[in-house]
Design a protein around this motif. Structure first.
Motif, PDB file in Angstrom:
ATOM      1  N   GLU A 114      13.764  84.445  21.637  1.00  0.00           N
ATOM      2  CA  GLU A 114      13.588  83.050  21.237  1.00  0.00           C
ATOM      3  C   GLU A 114      12.192  82.886  20.656  1.00  0.00           C
ATOM      4  N   LEU A 115      12.131  82.363  19.456  1.00  0.00           N
ATOM      5  CA  LEU A 115      10.859  82.273  18.745  1.00  0.00           C
ATOM      6  C   LEU A 115       9.826  81.477  19.533  1.00  0.00           C
ATOM      7  N   SER A 116      10.242  80.353  20.109  1.00  0.00           N
ATOM      8  CA  SER A 116       9.293  79.470  20.794  1.00  0.00           C
ATOM      9  C   SER A 116       8.658  80.117  22.018  1.00  0.00           C
ATOM     10  N   ASP A 117       9.268  81.189  22.544  1.00  0.00           N
ATOM     11  CA  ASP A 117       8.686  81.890  23.689  1.00  0.00           C
ATOM     12  C   ASP A 117       7.353  82.535  23.338  1.00  0.00           C
ATOM     13  N   HIS A 118       7.069  82.661  22.040  1.00  0.00           N
ATOM     14  CA  HIS A 118       5.867  83.371  21.600  1.00  0.00           C
ATOM     15  C   HIS A 118       4.797  82.425  21.077  1.00  0.00           C
ATOM     16  N   GLU A 119       4.925  81.153  21.417  1.00  0.00           N
ATOM     17  CA  GLU A 119       3.880  80.193  21.066  1.00  0.00           C
ATOM     18  C   GLU A 119       2.556  80.643  21.672  1.00  0.00           C
ATOM     19  N   GLY A 120       1.488  80.507  20.916  1.00  0.00           N
ATOM     20  CA  GLY A 120       0.183  80.979  21.359  1.00  0.00           C
ATOM     21  C   GLY A 120      -0.191  82.310  20.739  1.00  0.00           C
ATOM     22  N   LYS A 121       0.776  82.927  20.045  1.00  0.00           N
ATOM     23  CA  LYS A 121       0.510  84.164  19.312  1.00  0.00           C
ATOM     24  C   LYS A 121       0.721  83.927  17.822  1.00  0.00           C
ATOM     25  N   VAL A 122       0.158  84.784  17.010  1.00  0.00           N
ATOM     26  CA  VAL A 122       0.413  84.748  15.571  1.00  0.00           C
ATOM     27  C   VAL A 122       1.715  85.501  15.319  1.00  0.00           C
ATOM     28  N   ILE A 123       2.618  84.889  14.564  1.00  0.00           N
ATOM     29  CA  ILE A 123       3.951  85.460  14.363  1.00  0.00           C
ATOM     30  C   ILE A 123       4.189  85.710  12.878  1.00  0.00           C
ATOM     31  N   VAL A 124       4.628  86.911  12.554  1.00  0.00           N
ATOM     32  CA  VAL A 124       5.013  87.273  11.185  1.00  0.00           C
ATOM     33  C   VAL A 124       6.533  87.250  11.113  1.00  0.00           C
ATOM     34  N   VAL A 125       7.092  86.526  10.131  1.00  0.00           N
ATOM     35  CA  VAL A 125       8.545  86.401  10.004  1.00  0.00           C
ATOM     36  C   VAL A 125       8.976  86.832   8.604  1.00  0.00           C
ATOM     37  N   ALA A 126       9.863  87.834   8.548  1.00  0.00           N
ATOM     38  CA  ALA A 126      10.428  88.300   7.276  1.00  0.00           C
ATOM     39  C   ALA A 126      11.945  88.260   7.377  1.00  0.00           C
ATOM     40  N   PHE A 127      12.605  87.998   6.248  1.00  0.00           N
ATOM     41  CA  PHE A 127      14.067  88.009   6.180  1.00  0.00           C
ATOM     42  C   PHE A 127      14.479  89.167   5.275  1.00  0.00           C
ATOM     43  N   VAL A 128      15.106  90.186   5.868  1.00  0.00           N
ATOM     44  CA  VAL A 128      15.437  91.415   5.141  1.00  0.00           C
ATOM     45  C   VAL A 128      16.801  91.919   5.610  1.00  0.00           C
ATOM     46  N   TYR A 129      17.242  93.047   5.077  1.00  0.00           N
ATOM     47  CA  TYR A 129      18.453  93.693   5.581  1.00  0.00           C
ATOM     48  C   TYR A 129      18.371  95.188   5.316  1.00  0.00           C
ATOM     49  N   THR A 130      18.968  95.980   6.184  1.00  0.00           N
ATOM     50  CA  THR A 130      18.745  97.423   6.169  1.00  0.00           C
ATOM     51  C   THR A 130      19.434  98.128   5.009  1.00  0.00           C
ATOM     52  N   ALA A 131      20.510  97.545   4.445  1.00  0.00           N
ATOM     53  CA  ALA A 131      21.215  98.189   3.339  1.00  0.00           C
ATOM     54  C   ALA A 131      20.538  97.949   2.001  1.00  0.00           C
ATOM     55  N   CYS A 132      19.524  97.107   1.973  1.00  0.00           N
ATOM     56  CA  CYS A 132      18.789  96.833   0.740  1.00  0.00           C
ATOM     57  C   CYS A 132      18.126  98.114   0.257  1.00  0.00           C
ATOM     58  N   PRO A 133      18.320  98.490  -1.028  1.00  0.00           N
ATOM     59  CA  PRO A 133      17.839  99.788  -1.483  1.00  0.00           C
ATOM     60  C   PRO A 133      16.382  99.843  -1.890  1.00  0.00           C
ATOM     61  N   ASP A 134      15.720  98.705  -2.065  1.00  0.00           N
ATOM     62  CA  ASP A 134      14.346  98.811  -2.546  1.00  0.00           C
ATOM     63  C   ASP A 134      13.435  97.707  -2.024  1.00  0.00           C
ATOM     64  N   ILE A 135      13.691  96.446  -2.382  1.00  0.00           N
ATOM     65  CA  ILE A 135      12.783  95.354  -2.043  1.00  0.00           C
ATOM     66  C   ILE A 135      12.479  95.313  -0.548  1.00  0.00           C
ATOM     67  N   CYS A 136      13.532  95.285   0.278  1.00  0.00           N
ATOM     68  CA  CYS A 136      13.336  95.156   1.721  1.00  0.00           C
ATOM     69  C   CYS A 136      12.642  96.378   2.308  1.00  0.00           C
ATOM     70  N   LEU A 137      12.903  97.549   1.727  1.00  0.00           N
ATOM     71  CA  LEU A 137      12.241  98.758   2.220  1.00  0.00           C
ATOM     72  C   LEU A 137      10.738  98.686   1.999  1.00  0.00           C
ATOM     73  N   ILE A 138      10.338  98.104   0.866  1.00  0.00           N
ATOM     74  CA  ILE A 138       8.910  97.958   0.582  1.00  0.00           C
ATOM     75  C   ILE A 138       8.276  96.982   1.565  1.00  0.00           C
ATOM     76  N   ILE A 139       8.966  95.863   1.816  1.00  0.00           N
ATOM     77  CA  ILE A 139       8.443  94.880   2.767  1.00  0.00           C
ATOM     78  C   ILE A 139       8.333  95.493   4.155  1.00  0.00           C
ATOM     79  N   SER A 140       9.371  96.212   4.588  1.00  0.00           N
ATOM     80  CA  SER A 140       9.344  96.832   5.912  1.00  0.00           C
ATOM     81  C   SER A 140       8.223  97.856   6.022  1.00  0.00           C
ATOM     82  N   SER A 141       7.989  98.606   4.949  1.00  0.00           N
ATOM     83  CA  SER A 141       6.900  99.579   4.957  1.00  0.00           C
ATOM     84  C   SER A 141       5.552  98.880   5.100  1.00  0.00           C
ATOM     85  N   SER A 142       5.387  97.747   4.422  1.00  0.00           N
ATOM     86  CA  SER A 142       4.134  96.990   4.529  1.00  0.00           C
ATOM     87  C   SER A 142       3.963  96.422   5.930  1.00  0.00           C
TER      88      SER A 142
END
Length: 366
Positions: free
Chosen positions: A53-81
């Motif tokens: 649950e996202l709200s359980d982590h209030e008080g921390k800095v949270i990075v949120v990305a929307f990706v999917y594992t079958a993506c052949p390029d864009i999401c792989l670059i984001i995940s690598s970063s």
């Protein structure tokens, strides 16, 4: 087998009052929200099957990305970063939570995410859940799923033979069907029937008759061609389609005699060493290992080191400035502050991981 295919488009409003140079004392390298909106809460499952649950982590800095594992390029670059950021937080790691939310729940199951993250050594949260819950999450985070684009985001099924139809106006159709072991005439008939194209034609090599809305006349007829993989061109057949036995490398074409044969789509995409992703002006080859896309020709794959391309007009098809392509095939990665409000956004994939890391640490130290 057809899978549900989706791709992500994240919408961020750059109009006044939404994003821009903030008024606070902090200096961010990404795009800062002027009036930071609340980060909508969600409850999903991580790759270990645990409730997140996202709200359980209030008080921390949270990075949120929307990706999917079958993506052949864009999401792989984001995940690598994100992996780079995760591994370089140092003593700030306990103050930061990184989250990747899938946009492809049909394939990104808990077990698949578990195996996928283990294989890549990714240690941050990868979330999935019921489709209805994820759809609500996408809406609340202003994430749009573009089904049409993702349908071209995976390699095609292997073992398909191709039938190309080139009409008198130089428009064309590509029909793909498994014809292994069939004769060419039966393969053509099955492919045309499968694609619901009207046809009344002999088996060539030169035939009069109808394909689609085009009927031959005294000025032109239909000419059977086969794909020559060595020369990578269509060659006029000297035998009828019923005399051709289909193997895995056989591809045929009916080409009107009054058309420009060079306008016919190839028998094999990407020189036989890749597959085409995208469509129209943004179509480009995803090349097999050991091959690369030619700078001046997005639709070709050549052996690495074999090209001498000095073109100065090249633009990578993944570059953000390409307008429609970036809209249909990109994403936004959010940095949420300790107070559970969106503070910074990084659009696309061409952002610097060190700058992103610096913004995360800036918010940790706030």
């Amino acid at each position: 087998m057809n899978f549900l295919r989706v791709v992500l488009v994240s919408i961020i409003l750059f109009s006044s009052g939404c994003l821009g140079q903030g008024e606070g004392d902090l200096d961010f390298l990404g795009i800062e929200y002027r009036d930071p909106p609340e980060a909508p809460n969600f409850v999903l499952f991580d790759q270990n099957g645990e409730v997140f649950e996202l709200s359980d982590h209030e008080g921390k800095v949270i990075v949120v990305a929307f990706v999917y594992t079958a993506c052949p390029d864009i999401c792989l670059i984001i995940s690598s970063s994100l992996d780079y950021v995760d591994k370089n937080l140092g003593d700030k790691s306990d103050d930061v939570v990184i989250i990747s939310v899938t946009i492809d729940p049909a394939r990104d199951t808990i077990s698949h995410l578990s195996e996928w993250t283990q294989n890549r050594g990714y240690e941050w949260y990868h979330l999935t859940g019921p489709v209805s819950t994820l759809q609500q999450t996408y809406r609340s985070w202003n994430v749009i799923i573009d089904n049409e684009h993702i349908s071209a985001s995976e390699p095609p099924e292997s073992g398909l033979n191709r039938l190309v139809l080139l009409y008198p106006d130089n428009s064309s159709s590509i029909l793909e069907q498994n014809g292994l072991g069939m004769n060419g005439s039966d393969f053509i008939s099955d492919a045309i029937l499968e694609y619901n194209i009207t046809s009344d034609l002999g088996d060539g090599p030169n035939s009069s008759g109808t394909i689609g809305g085009w009927t031959s006349n005294d000025e032109w007829d239909w000419v059977l061609h086969y794909w020559d993989s060595d020369s990578e061109i269509w060659v006029e057949s000297q035998e009828s389609s019923s005399s051709i036995m289909m193997d895995s490398e056989t591809h045929l074409a009916w080409i009107s005699s009054n058309s420009n044969t060079s306008m016919a789509p190839p028998g094999k995409d990407c020189n036989g060493h890749g597959w085409i992703m995208g469509s129209g002006s943004t179509a480009h080859c995803m090349c097999d290992e050991g091959y690369e896309r030619a700078d001046s020709d997005w639709l070709s794959c050549k052996m690495i080191g074999s090209m001498d391309d000095n073109s100065t007009d090249y633009q990578d098809p993944h570059h953000e400035s390409l307008g429609e392509y970036e809209v249909g095939h990109s994403t936004t990665t959010f940095i949420v502050g300790k107070e559970m409000r969106k503070r910074v956004a990084y659009s696309g994939i061409f952002w610097n991981a060190d700058e992103f890391l610096q913004d995360v640490i800036t918010l940790v130290n706030e």
